[in-house]
Scaffold this motif. Structure first.
Motif, PDB file in Angstrom:
ATOM      1  N   ASP A 135       0.813  -1.217   0.000  1.00 48.93           N
ATOM      2  CA  ASP A 135       0.000   0.000   0.000  1.00 48.93           C
ATOM      3  C   ASP A 135       0.844   1.264   0.000  1.00 48.93           C
ATOM      4  O   ASP A 135       0.464   2.270  -0.614  1.00 48.93           O
ATOM      5  N   LYS A 136       1.979   1.237   0.682  1.00 47.10           N
ATOM      6  CA  LYS A 136       2.787   2.451   0.830  1.00 47.10           C
ATOM      7  C   LYS A 136       3.758   2.674  -0.320  1.00 47.10           C
ATOM      8  O   LYS A 136       4.385   3.729  -0.406  1.00 47.10           O
ATOM      9  N   THR A 137       3.898   1.689  -1.178  1.00 48.54           N
ATOM     10  CA  THR A 137       4.816   1.814  -2.312  1.00 48.54           C
ATOM     11  C   THR A 137       4.062   2.291  -3.543  1.00 48.54           C
ATOM     12  O   THR A 137       3.028   1.729  -3.900  1.00 48.54           O
ATOM     13  N   THR A 138       4.568   3.325  -4.183  1.00 50.46           N
ATOM     14  CA  THR A 138       3.940   3.856  -5.382  1.00 50.46           C
ATOM     15  C   THR A 138       4.823   3.602  -6.604  1.00 50.46           C
ATOM     16  O   THR A 138       6.019   3.290  -6.471  1.00 50.46           O
ATOM     17  N   ASP A 148       7.724   5.823  -6.505  1.00 51.19           N
ATOM     18  CA  ASP A 148       8.831   5.330  -5.674  1.00 51.19           C
ATOM     19  C   ASP A 148       9.715   4.384  -6.479  1.00 51.19           C
ATOM     20  O   ASP A 148      10.952   4.444  -6.404  1.00 51.19           O
ATOM     21  N   SER A 202      -0.077  -0.758 -14.597  1.00 51.36           N
ATOM     22  CA  SER A 202      -0.487  -0.347 -13.255  1.00 51.36           C
ATOM     23  C   SER A 202       0.358  -1.048 -12.207  1.00 51.36           C
ATOM     24  O   SER A 202       1.107  -1.997 -12.511  1.00 51.36           O
ATOM     25  N   LYS A 203       0.212  -0.611 -10.961  1.00 51.70           N
ATOM     26  CA  LYS A 203       0.908  -1.280  -9.851  1.00 51.70           C
ATOM     27  C   LYS A 203       0.373  -2.699  -9.687  1.00 51.70           C
ATOM     28  O   LYS A 203       1.139  -3.623  -9.372  1.00 51.70           O
ATOM     29  N   PRO A 218       8.128   7.910 -13.894  1.00 55.41           N
ATOM     30  CA  PRO A 218       6.963   7.018 -13.773  1.00 55.41           C
ATOM     31  C   PRO A 218       6.386   6.642 -15.131  1.00 55.41           C
ATOM     32  O   PRO A 218       5.938   5.511 -15.332  1.00 55.41           O
TER      33      PRO A 218
END
Length: 200
Positions: free
Chosen positions: A31-34, A37, A55-56, A46
């Motif tokens: 959740d905290k990784t974008t 990042d 997408s992630k 990006p």
């Protein structure tokens, strides 16, 4: 120096993205990784990451595929190892439980990442489950040929065996069942399945 083909470069870049993404997921959590990042860590924009993955979620799916492929290679090695079919089936089941505990629940951040994969119902999940059943079926077939097992339908027997053992391999069920005071352990459940396969 041999020429570097665009296809090879694309494969290398995808692999780098997956390696960095998995490292960040393990360190910071899914959740905290974008994607930003990941791009920062890779020294790219990006937009460049999105050239390789839409997408992630797609990145997580690709990481899951790598994990499942590694697990399948491990299972094939057990299937080809020395020992009777029942010994190898027992080892297959117990080892899969051990690996699931080590790689999915020992690190909560890895568990969260795999949880995403399991809930998305991606084709990779279906492929993984089918591969597990394939290996179990082959061991049952070998056991039948040697007189160890007696089943009417090797595929259905394999699917039933996999399903009976799912609480020992599924990351969510492993966590949720951990506090069950009457829970069978992996060795006991594997022995139960093998005994069932010996009776028509």
């Amino acid at each position: 120096m041999p020429p570097h083909h665009p296809g090879e470069e694309r494969t290398d870049t995808r692999a780098r993205i997956l390696e960095v993404a998995e490292r960040l997921f393990r360190h910071y959590g899914y959740d905290k990784t974008t994607v930003a990042d990941m791009a920062r860590e890779l020294g790219m924009s990006p937009a460049n990451v999105y050239r390789f993955f839409a997408s992630k979620l797609e990145i997580v799916e690709a990481i899951a595929v790598r994990m499942f492929e590694e697990r399948h290679r491990h299972n094939l090695a057990i299937m080809a190892a020395p020992g009777t079919p029942s010994e190898r089936l027992r080892r297959l089941l117990v080892e899969n439980h051990r690996l699931s505990v080590e790689t999915l629940t020992a690190d909560r951040k890895v568990h969260d990442m795999v949880e995403v994969a399991m809930t998305q119902q991606w084709p990779a999940i279906e492929t993984h489950l089918a591969q597990v059943a394939d290996v179990i079926e082959e061991l049952i077939r070998q056991g039948e040929a040697g007189g160890e097992f007696a089943v009417a339908d090797t595929r259905r027997a394999a699917v039933c065996a996999r399903q009976c053992f799912v609480s020992m391999m599924h990351p969510t069920l492993i966590v949720h069942c951990a506090d069950d005071r009457e829970r069978a352990d992996a060795e006991e459940l594997a022995d139960f399945i093998i005994r069932a396969l010996r009776h028509p």
